[in-house]
Design a protein around this motif. Structure first.
Motif, PDB file in Angstrom:
ATOM      1  N   LEU A  52     -64.331 -68.251 129.888  1.00  0.00           N
ATOM      2  CA  LEU A  52     -65.581 -67.497 129.886  1.00  0.00           C
ATOM      3  C   LEU A  52     -66.322 -67.786 131.185  1.00  0.00           C
ATOM      4  N   SER A  53     -66.832 -66.722 131.836  1.00  0.00           N
ATOM      5  CA  SER A  53     -67.583 -66.930 133.068  1.00  0.00           C
ATOM      6  C   SER A  53     -68.724 -65.924 133.160  1.00  0.00           C
ATOM      7  N   SER A  54     -69.809 -66.397 133.807  1.00  0.00           N
ATOM      8  CA  SER A  54     -70.954 -65.537 134.093  1.00  0.00           C
ATOM      9  C   SER A  54     -71.258 -65.668 135.580  1.00  0.00           C
ATOM     10  N   ASP A  55     -72.362 -65.093 136.017  1.00  0.00           N
ATOM     11  CA  ASP A  55     -72.731 -65.197 137.424  1.00  0.00           C
ATOM     12  C   ASP A  55     -73.172 -66.607 137.812  1.00  0.00           C
ATOM     13  N   GLU A  56     -73.421 -67.488 136.835  1.00  0.00           N
ATOM     14  CA  GLU A  56     -73.915 -68.830 137.116  1.00  0.00           C
ATOM     15  C   GLU A  56     -73.005 -69.961 136.675  1.00  0.00           C
ATOM     16  N   SER A  57     -72.068 -69.686 135.763  1.00  0.00           N
ATOM     17  CA  SER A  57     -71.256 -70.793 135.237  1.00  0.00           C
ATOM     18  C   SER A  57     -69.908 -70.317 134.745  1.00  0.00           C
ATOM     19  N   GLU A  58     -69.037 -71.306 134.513  1.00  0.00           N
ATOM     20  CA  GLU A  58     -67.719 -71.066 133.937  1.00  0.00           C
ATOM     21  C   GLU A  58     -67.475 -72.086 132.840  1.00  0.00           C
ATOM     22  N   SER A  59     -66.767 -71.665 131.805  1.00  0.00           N
ATOM     23  CA  SER A  59     -66.429 -72.558 130.707  1.00  0.00           C
ATOM     24  C   SER A  59     -64.927 -72.721 130.608  1.00  0.00           C
ATOM     25  N   GLU A  60     -64.518 -73.958 130.392  1.00  0.00           N
ATOM     26  CA  GLU A  60     -63.103 -74.223 130.155  1.00  0.00           C
ATOM     27  C   GLU A  60     -62.924 -74.619 128.697  1.00  0.00           C
ATOM     28  N   THR A  61     -61.840 -74.181 128.127  1.00  0.00           N
ATOM     29  CA  THR A  61     -61.545 -74.472 126.728  1.00  0.00           C
ATOM     30  C   THR A  61     -61.111 -75.920 126.574  1.00  0.00           C
ATOM     31  N   LEU A  62     -61.777 -76.629 125.691  1.00  0.00           N
ATOM     32  CA  LEU A  62     -61.321 -77.959 125.302  1.00  0.00           C
ATOM     33  C   LEU A  62     -60.477 -77.869 124.042  1.00  0.00           C
ATOM     34  N   MET A  63     -60.873 -76.953 123.136  1.00  0.00           N
ATOM     35  CA  MET A  63     -60.129 -76.736 121.909  1.00  0.00           C
ATOM     36  C   MET A  63     -60.528 -75.397 121.299  1.00  0.00           C
ATOM     37  N   VAL A  64     -59.567 -74.655 120.836  1.00  0.00           N
ATOM     38  CA  VAL A  64     -59.815 -73.467 120.026  1.00  0.00           C
ATOM     39  C   VAL A  64     -58.857 -73.530 118.848  1.00  0.00           C
ATOM     40  N   THR A  65     -59.399 -73.424 117.658  1.00  0.00           N
ATOM     41  CA  THR A  65     -58.568 -73.453 116.459  1.00  0.00           C
ATOM     42  C   THR A  65     -58.839 -72.199 115.633  1.00  0.00           C
ATOM     43  N   PRO A  66     -57.818 -71.387 115.421  1.00  0.00           N
ATOM     44  CA  PRO A  66     -58.002 -70.234 114.536  1.00  0.00           C
ATOM     45  C   PRO A  66     -58.059 -70.695 113.086  1.00  0.00           C
ATOM     46  N   TYR A  81     -65.957 -76.166 124.148  1.00  0.00           N
ATOM     47  CA  TYR A  81     -65.801 -75.860 125.567  1.00  0.00           C
ATOM     48  C   TYR A  81     -66.643 -76.797 126.434  1.00  0.00           C
ATOM     49  N   ARG A  82     -66.307 -76.821 127.725  1.00  0.00           N
ATOM     50  CA  ARG A  82     -67.087 -77.530 128.740  1.00  0.00           C
ATOM     51  C   ARG A  82     -67.552 -76.491 129.740  1.00  0.00           C
ATOM     52  N   ASN A  83     -68.856 -76.452 129.995  1.00  0.00           N
ATOM     53  CA  ASN A  83     -69.447 -75.465 130.888  1.00  0.00           C
ATOM     54  C   ASN A  83     -69.925 -76.151 132.166  1.00  0.00           C
ATOM     55  N   VAL A  84     -69.598 -75.562 133.323  1.00  0.00           N
ATOM     56  CA  VAL A  84     -70.050 -76.078 134.614  1.00  0.00           C
ATOM     57  C   VAL A  84     -70.622 -74.935 135.443  1.00  0.00           C
ATOM     58  N   SER A  85     -71.625 -75.264 136.264  1.00  0.00           N
ATOM     59  CA  SER A  85     -72.230 -74.268 137.153  1.00  0.00           C
ATOM     60  C   SER A  85     -71.242 -73.877 138.244  1.00  0.00           C
ATOM     61  N   THR A  86     -71.296 -72.617 138.664  1.00  0.00           N
ATOM     62  CA  THR A  86     -70.469 -72.162 139.780  1.00  0.00           C
ATOM     63  C   THR A  86     -71.135 -72.560 141.095  1.00  0.00           C
ATOM     64  N   ALA A  87     -70.371 -72.542 142.166  1.00  0.00           N
ATOM     65  CA  ALA A  87     -70.879 -72.965 143.472  1.00  0.00           C
ATOM     66  C   ALA A  87     -72.078 -72.126 143.916  1.00  0.00           C
ATOM     67  N   GLY A  88     -72.088 -70.837 143.584  1.00  0.00           N
ATOM     68  CA  GLY A  88     -73.162 -69.965 144.036  1.00  0.00           C
ATOM     69  C   GLY A  88     -74.328 -69.817 143.064  1.00  0.00           C
ATOM     70  N   ALA A  89     -74.375 -70.651 142.031  1.00  0.00           N
ATOM     71  CA  ALA A  89     -75.436 -70.526 141.022  1.00  0.00           C
ATOM     72  C   ALA A  89     -76.803 -70.814 141.638  1.00  0.00           C
ATOM     73  N   VAL A  90     -77.781 -69.969 141.323  1.00  0.00           N
ATOM     74  CA  VAL A  90     -79.147 -70.158 141.816  1.00  0.00           C
ATOM     75  C   VAL A  90     -79.751 -71.421 141.228  1.00  0.00           C
ATOM     76  N   LYS A  91     -79.612 -71.594 139.912  1.00  0.00           N
ATOM     77  CA  LYS A  91     -80.120 -72.785 139.229  1.00  0.00           C
ATOM     78  C   LYS A  91     -78.934 -73.590 138.717  1.00  0.00           C
ATOM     79  N   LYS A  92     -78.533 -74.587 139.476  1.00  0.00           N
ATOM     80  CA  LYS A  92     -77.414 -75.422 139.028  1.00  0.00           C
ATOM     81  C   LYS A  92     -77.826 -76.269 137.842  1.00  0.00           C
ATOM     82  N   GLN A  93     -76.959 -76.324 136.856  1.00  0.00           N
ATOM     83  CA  GLN A  93     -77.188 -77.127 135.648  1.00  0.00           C
ATOM     84  C   GLN A  93     -76.126 -78.222 135.593  1.00  0.00           C
TER      85      GLN A  93
END
Length: 134
Positions: A52-66, A81-93
């Motif tokens: 999952l990605s937006s203009d400010e961050s990307e998420s990596e899957t840690l676990m998905v269980t159906p 999931y683990r979410n991290v800010s992208t390099a170009g994010a205006v407000k880094k979190q």
């Protein structure tokens, strides 16, 4: 696999492979808002991932269980999931961990909905709509 054996959608679990548009409705303290994102779900008989990605961050899957609801057999996903800010994010979190419980819509396998929460005390809900197969 599902393209060759379409009955797997009913027998095992729906085919969720594809590109999804994601509406994220968030709450953080006394603030709230909406964020649009894109998700790619990759699914096989043995593995499932959500990128999952937006203009400010990307998420990596840690676990998905159906899973299927014990009473109704409605399919859903437990997603961590683990979410991290992208390099170009205006407000880094700071990176954060989140979890969501998503359910496949009763009307269509092309819609997922559910609530989420994170380790930084944010919460909200997702509405995901499939836009294309991959």
């Amino acid at each position: 696999m599902w393209q060759w054996i379409p009955k797997l959608n009913d027998w095992v679990f729906p085919d969720l492979n594809g590109k999804w548009t994601v509406d994220i409705y968030w709450n953080w303290g006394n603030k709230s808002g909406e964020k649009i994102a894109t998700a790619f779900i990759k699914q096989s008989l043995l593995k499932l991932s959500i990128e999952l990605s937006s203009d400010e961050s990307e998420s990596e899957t840690l676990m998905v269980t159906p899973h299927k609801d014990a009473q109704s057999s409605r399919p859903g996903l437990y997603y961590i999931y683990r979410n991290v800010s992208t390099a170009g994010a205006v407000k880094k979190q700071d990176p954060h961990i989140g979890a969501a419980i998503l359910k496949v819509s009763q009307e269509s396998n092309d819609v997922l909905r559910g609530n989420y929460f994170t380790d930084r005390s944010t919460n909200g809900h997702y509405t995901m709509r499939r836009t294309a197969e991959i």
